[in-house]
Design an enzyme around this catalytic site. Structure first.
Site, mmCIF file in Angstrom:
data_model
loop_
_atom_site.group_PDB
_atom_site.id
_atom_site.type_symbol
_atom_site.label_atom_id
_atom_site.label_comp_id
_atom_site.label_asym_id
_atom_site.label_seq_id
_atom_site.Cartn_x
_atom_site.Cartn_y
_atom_site.Cartn_z
ATOM 1 N N GLY A 1 -15.826 -62.073 11.743
ATOM 2 C CA GLY A 1 -15.173 -63.163 12.457
ATOM 3 C C GLY A 1 -16.136 -64.332 12.522
ATOM 4 C CB ALA B 1 -20.575 -64.947 12.297
ATOM 5 C CG ASP B 2 -19.656 -59.270 15.925
ATOM 6 O OD1 ASP B 2 -20.852 -59.201 16.290
ATOM 7 O OD2 ASP B 2 -18.889 -58.291 15.927
ATOM 8 C CB THR B 3 -20.649 -58.624 10.173
ATOM 9 O OG1 THR B 3 -20.764 -60.004 9.825
ATOM 10 C CG2 THR B 3 -20.238 -57.839 8.935
#
Length: 213
Positions: A129, A82-84
């Site tokens: 994501g 994930a990436d925030t």
């Protein structure tokens, strides 16, 4: 939902803590991406372009971890990455992605500018994501939360204290909603865990779906 084991491709202790709310810690293995470098968002000011870059980053992380597992002869375990990011709107250029404060001695001035000019009395977006690989099949989702801060007078009265805590350092957007940064938040619409770093609602649905296809 039953998974005997899952790999979390992340260096973030917050993501590990969040995922362990859905699955026993004994079933979670941490394998960070080998390459810490990620493409930036500096030239992107439209939502579609920002979201596509976000998806590309979390997909690349997943591929990185998958190659590590392949090399180890164990590429059948589900992989979650994930990436925030924090997205604000500026009249001069449109949407802007705020990263982590600089590691230099003037980091406080950067965070002060974000709080007073980008956050105060306004609503910003937090996007994550999420990429899940199960049996060579890749599932991708994005989650969005709207975060509204209190007005500028409220923030000014508390900002020096907050900067003195140094909580901003290493945090995307310069604050931690699960920590002292929560005092600035007037309202959120959407997933709280998304703002922390992993949208549990989205991940839960993806894990469930992965067991039925």
């Amino acid at each position: 939902m039953y998974l005997s084991r899952i790999i979390l491709g992340s260096r973030s202790p917050r993501r590990n803590e969040l995922l362990s709310q859905l699955l026993p810690e004994t079933q979670i293995e941490i394998v960070p991406p080998a390459d810490p470098e990620e493409p930036g968002f500096e030239s992107l000011h439209g939502l579609d372009a920002i979201q596509q870059q976000l998806i590309s980053i979390c997909t690349a992380k997943n591929e990185d971890v998958f190659k590590q597992m392949q090399a180890a002869g164990n590429d059948s375990v589900p992989i979650l990455t994930a990436d925030t990011i924090v997205v604000v709107k500026r009249e001069s250029v449109g949407l802007v992605v705020l990263g982590q404060p600089p590691a230099t001695s003037d980091w406080q001035e950067t965070v002060r500018d974000w709080f007073l000019n980008d956050y105060a009395g306004q609503t910003h977006q937090v996007l994550t994501g999420v990429c899940l690989r199960v049996n060579q099949r890749i599932m991708i989702q994005t989650a969005e939360t709207q975060v509204t801060f209190y007005d500028q007078a409220y923030i000014r009265a508390r900002l020096d204290w907050y900067l003195s805590t140094q909580e901003s350092r290493g945090k995307a957007g310069g604050y931690a909603i699960q920590g002292a940064g929560s005092i600035f938040v007037n309202r959120i619409e959407g997933s709280l865990s998304n703002v922390v770093g992993l949208p549990l609602e989205t991940v839960f649905e993806m894990l469930n779906h992965s067991q039925t296809v």
